[in-house]
Scaffold this motif. Structure first.
Motif, PDB file in Angstrom:
ATOM      1  N   VAL B  22       0.627  -1.189   0.040  1.00 55.82           N
ATOM      2  CA  VAL B  22      -0.022   0.094  -0.160  1.00 55.82           C
ATOM      3  C   VAL B  22       0.697   1.135   0.089  1.00 55.82           C
ATOM      4  CG1 VAL B  22      -1.643   1.255   1.426  1.00 55.82           C
ATOM      5  CG2 VAL B  22      -1.853  -1.124   1.292  1.00 55.82           C
ATOM      6  N   VAL B  23       1.806   1.172   0.965  1.00 57.59           N
ATOM      7  CA  VAL B  23       2.842   2.346   0.896  1.00 57.59           C
ATOM      8  C   VAL B  23       3.464   2.616  -0.468  1.00 57.59           C
ATOM      9  CG1 VAL B  23       4.976   3.278   1.879  1.00 57.59           C
ATOM     10  CG2 VAL B  23       3.369   2.255   3.406  1.00 57.59           C
ATOM     11  N   ALA B  24       3.922   1.684  -0.927  1.00 56.72           N
ATOM     12  CA  ALA B  24       4.710   1.685  -2.523  1.00 56.72           C
ATOM     13  C   ALA B  24       3.713   2.260  -3.312  1.00 56.72           C
ATOM     14  CB  ALA B  24       5.113   0.240  -2.826  1.00 56.72           C
ATOM     15  N   LEU B  25       2.454   1.877  -3.394  1.00 61.30           N
ATOM     16  CA  LEU B  25       1.577   2.180  -4.354  1.00 61.30           C
ATOM     17  C   LEU B  25       1.051   3.695  -4.082  1.00 61.30           C
ATOM     18  CD1 LEU B  25      -0.949  -0.908  -4.763  1.00 61.30           C
ATOM     19  CD2 LEU B  25       1.024  -0.020  -6.394  1.00 61.30           C
ATOM     20  N   ILE B  26       0.939   4.099  -2.982  1.00 56.66           N
ATOM     21  CA  ILE B  26       0.695   5.411  -2.481  1.00 56.66           C
ATOM     22  C   ILE B  26       1.882   6.359  -3.077  1.00 56.66           C
ATOM     23  CG2 ILE B  26       0.384   7.258  -0.789  1.00 56.66           C
ATOM     24  CD1 ILE B  26      -1.197   5.043   0.501  1.00 56.66           C
ATOM     25  N   LEU B  27       3.247   5.814  -2.749  1.00 51.61           N
ATOM     26  CA  LEU B  27       4.224   6.514  -3.282  1.00 51.61           C
ATOM     27  C   LEU B  27       4.295   7.015  -4.953  1.00 51.61           C
ATOM     28  CD1 LEU B  27       7.160   5.214  -1.002  1.00 51.61           C
ATOM     29  CD2 LEU B  27       6.221   7.546  -0.923  1.00 51.61           C
ATOM     30  N   ARG B  28       3.791   5.675  -5.529  1.00 52.40           N
ATOM     31  CA  ARG B  28       4.051   5.965  -6.860  1.00 52.40           C
ATOM     32  C   ARG B  28       2.917   6.842  -7.290  1.00 52.40           C
ATOM     33  NH1 ARG B  28       3.275   0.579 -10.644  1.00 52.40           N
ATOM     34  NH2 ARG B  28       1.351   0.767  -9.943  1.00 52.40           N
ATOM     35  N   GLY B  29       1.665   6.573  -6.635  1.00 55.44           N
ATOM     36  CA  GLY B  29       0.669   7.555  -6.914  1.00 55.44           C
ATOM     37  C   GLY B  29       1.050   9.084  -6.916  1.00 55.44           C
ATOM     38  N   ARG B  30       1.827   9.453  -5.827  1.00 56.22           N
ATOM     39  CA  ARG B  30       2.167  10.793  -5.722  1.00 56.22           C
ATOM     40  C   ARG B  30       3.303  11.010  -6.145  1.00 56.22           C
ATOM     41  NH1 ARG B  30       1.876  11.395   0.697  1.00 56.22           N
ATOM     42  NH2 ARG B  30       3.344  13.059   0.099  1.00 56.22           N
ATOM     43  N   ALA B  31       3.920  10.288  -6.824  1.00 55.74           N
ATOM     44  CA  ALA B  31       5.414  10.704  -7.322  1.00 55.74           C
ATOM     45  C   ALA B  31       5.107  11.530  -8.798  1.00 55.74           C
ATOM     46  CB  ALA B  31       6.099   9.596  -7.674  1.00 55.74           C
ATOM     47  N   ASP B  33       7.344  12.029 -11.215  1.00 54.14           N
ATOM     48  CA  ASP B  33       7.982  11.163 -12.408  1.00 54.14           C
ATOM     49  C   ASP B  33       7.201   9.950 -12.009  1.00 54.14           C
ATOM     50  OD1 ASP B  33       9.563  10.034 -14.014  1.00 54.14           O
ATOM     51  OD2 ASP B  33      11.380  10.292 -12.628  1.00 54.14           O
ATOM     52  N   LYS B  34       6.500   9.459 -13.175  1.00 58.96           N
ATOM     53  CA  LYS B  34       5.851   8.115 -12.877  1.00 58.96           C
ATOM     54  C   LYS B  34       6.880   7.153 -13.421  1.00 58.96           C
ATOM     55  CE  LYS B  34       2.070   9.415 -12.313  1.00 58.96           C
ATOM     56  NZ  LYS B  34       1.696   9.463 -10.844  1.00 58.96           N
ATOM     57  N   ALA B  35       8.110   7.161 -13.738  1.00 61.71           N
ATOM     58  CA  ALA B  35       9.132   6.393 -14.204  1.00 61.71           C
ATOM     59  C   ALA B  35      10.206   6.357 -13.052  1.00 61.71           C
ATOM     60  CB  ALA B  35       9.679   6.357 -15.402  1.00 61.71           C
ATOM     61  N   ASN B  36      10.061   6.908 -11.918  1.00 59.58           N
ATOM     62  CA  ASN B  36      11.039   7.141 -10.873  1.00 59.58           C
ATOM     63  C   ASN B  36      11.525   5.671 -10.612  1.00 59.58           C
ATOM     64  OD1 ASN B  36      12.407   7.018  -8.472  1.00 59.58           O
ATOM     65  ND2 ASN B  36      11.191   9.121  -7.905  1.00 59.58           N
ATOM     66  N   ASN B  41      11.734   0.090  -8.483  1.00 57.93           N
ATOM     67  CA  ASN B  41      12.645  -0.822  -8.053  1.00 57.93           C
ATOM     68  C   ASN B  41      11.823  -1.398  -6.697  1.00 57.93           C
ATOM     69  OD1 ASN B  41      15.215  -1.168  -5.727  1.00 57.93           O
ATOM     70  ND2 ASN B  41      15.303  -2.455  -7.650  1.00 57.93           N
ATOM     71  N   LEU B  42      11.369  -0.235  -5.841  1.00 59.14           N
ATOM     72  CA  LEU B  42      10.827  -0.568  -4.341  1.00 59.14           C
ATOM     73  C   LEU B  42       9.470  -1.514  -4.800  1.00 59.14           C
ATOM     74  CD1 LEU B  42      10.377  -0.230  -1.531  1.00 59.14           C
ATOM     75  CD2 LEU B  42       8.864   1.782  -2.144  1.00 59.14           C
TER      76      LEU B  42
END
Lengths: 206, 312
Positions: B22-31, B33-36, B41-42
């Motif tokens: 969940v944390v990783a998906l939230i981080l991705r949603g908020r980033a 740069d989508k290809a961070n 990697n996380l």
């Protein structure tokens, strides 16, 4: 049918032994007619290259193999005919007269729509250094200008099963597909062969 | 282990992985740069964790023999990575073949039949003497000591050390009958959490590299934060173990320290060979040895401490 089962098992075995990682660096795994030409250091080479192709390309990719080796005994014969669907050529008569030329079976395979897997060094070298190319690939390129020539670097296979060893050892290998090479107009045989060889050797450090 | 303990552990692990997902998906949603690369990697790492946990959980459910087979395959993959990065010669072919197809299955076979005395000397004594004897037949003296030592080291790390994980299942601790699989769960939970916690603390606070020439990503902040948290985690798991709470904390500290040193030693080898990872088997993590370097160093020590102080 039986041949296809053995083929699937061979692919699985190659994966377990080497991890067989395909790296498509210079081209994509597309369903176009190609001649894959690779460095040759081990009996495993064509199995590795062949296993690292996606299944739909693998069915159409036929390794070019030496008749004198593969026709010795019924097992080899079965493997090359039914499992790998190899194109057998006569090494002894290379480059002599065009009539009985060993190129013909390869041209027939290309005309039937298949791709080829070819080792232009002719025989296995002792290590990673690429030997000079035989001229067969030049004649093929000349005769079928529309076929893509894709260099393929097979890394580490000489350590998995070196010349003269009976059993393979498990080691990670990678198979790198480079940028297709084309014969340009008026390019002479020695230049073309040298350019092909360089395009292959250049993949070692990619 | 009892059903209750099994459920407790699996809900804990699955809960932690769900939280991480969940944390990783939230981080991705908020980033922005989508290809961070850090976030992708996380996510790859967490996905691989799900698979690893499922494989290990499945093996534990299927019983002791399944665990032994699983770790034999793990050792196979690890040794394959190690030998790939080792410049063996043609003359080593037979010795390396013997390592993979005779020594490795033999070592796990000895756990299967629970023959501790032989298990503990097969590789350090017999393989140590027999493998160079095989190699010497092929008459290539060039770099002979280096080659022999490298093959032996590969076997020690990838087979001998890692085989101590399933060997925990054979320990006979009084009053702990039928629960020794929990020792393995304790070890793997503490070591792997310690790796993750050191990574998190290092990413959050890491400033002072411990050995920049060997591994620039290992920092004092990461090590201390990770070790404290992993020790606390180990202590909190004491009910699963034959240890008292302070003993469980001590064991966790030893295991964490060895795990850290394992990561450092294996990094030095990678650096010398000019690679970042041992392989690409586990997406996001690298190779099998990248995931198990810490386990390889902690498992034998944990095994022997437990055996000496608790087992009969």
């Amino acid at each position: 049918m039986f041949g296809q089962v053995i083929a699937a098992m061979t692919c699985a075995g190659a994966r377990i032994l080497t991890g067989a990682q395909a790296r498509w660096v210079g081209c994509a795994p597309l369903d176009v007619q190609r001649i894959y030409f690779a460095n040759h250091t081990s009996h495993l080479d064509f199995v590795l290259l062949w296993s690292s192709l996606p299944a739909r390309l693998r069915r159409k990719a036929r390794p070019v193999a030496a008749k004198d080796y593969w026709c010795r005994g019924p097992l080899r014969r079965f493997a090359i005919d039914r499992v790998f669907r190899g194109v057998l050529v006569d090494r002894a008569h290379f480059d002599r007269d065009r009539e009985a030329s060993p190129i013909n079976p390869m041209l027939n395979a290309l005309d039937a729509g298949d791709s080829l897997i070819l080792f232009p060094e002719g025989s296995r070298g002792p290590g990673p250094k690429v030997q000079p190319f035989k001229s067969g690939i030049f004649h093929l390129a000349q005769a079928r200008l529309n076929v893509e020539l894709v260099p393929v670097w097979i890394q580490n296979s000489y350590r998995v099963m070196p010349k003269g060893s009976l059993f393979p050892i498990p080691l990670l290998c990678s198979v790198t597909f480079g940028k297709p090479v084309r014969l340009s107009e008026a390019e002479q045989k020695p230049d073309f062969l040298a350019r092909m060889r360089d395009s292959l050797a250049g993949l070692e450090s990619v | 282990m009892t059903l209750r303990e099994g459920l407790l552990i699996s809900s804990g692990v699955v809960g932690a992985l769900l939280l991480a997902t969940v944390v990783a998906l939230i981080l991705r949603g908020r980033a922005r740069d989508k290809a961070n690369p850090l976030i992708s990697n996380l996510i790859a790492r967490i996905k691989a964790w799900w698979i690893m946990v499922a494989l290990l959980g499945g093996a534990l459910l299927a019983g002791q023999h399944a665990v032994i087979v699983l770790f034999a395959l793990v050792s196979f993959a690890a040794l394959r990575e190690f030998i790939t990065l080792t410049p063996t010669h043609r003359a080593d072919h037979a010795a390396v073949f013997t390592s993979f197809f005779i020594v490795l299955p033999w070592q796990y076979g000895l756990i299967w039949v629970d023959w501790y005395g032989f298990f503990t000397i097969l590789i350090p004594v017999y393989a140590f003497l027999v493998l160079p004897s095989i190699a010497v037949v092929f008459a290539d003296p060039k770099r002979f000591l280096t080659r022999t030592a490298e093959t032996q080291w590969g076997l020690m790390i990838s087979v001998y050390c890692i085989s101590h994980v399933p060997a925990l299942l054979t320990l006979d601790v009084p009053g702990y009958r039928g629960r020794s699989a929990l020792l393995m769960v304790f070890l793997l939970l503490v070591v792997q959490s310690s790796d993750v916690l050191q990574y998190i603390w290092g990413k959050l606070l890491g400033r002072h590299a411990i050995a920049p020439a060997v591994s620039p990503s290992k920092t004092w902040e990461g090590l201390i934060g990770g070790a404290i948290c992993a020790t606390a985690l180990g202590a909190s798991l004491w009910r699963l173990t034959p240890f008292r709470p302070w003993q469980a904390a001590g064991m966790a500290l030893v295991v964490t320290t060895m795990g850290f040193l394992g990561g450092l030693v294996m990094s030095a080898i990678k650096r010398d060979r000019g690679v970042k990872d041992w392989g690409q088997l586990i997406e996001g993590h690298g190779g099998m040895l990248d995931r198990l370097d810490s386990v390889a160093f902690s498992a034998p020590i944990f095994f022997h401490l437990t055996r000496y102080f608790y087992a009969t």
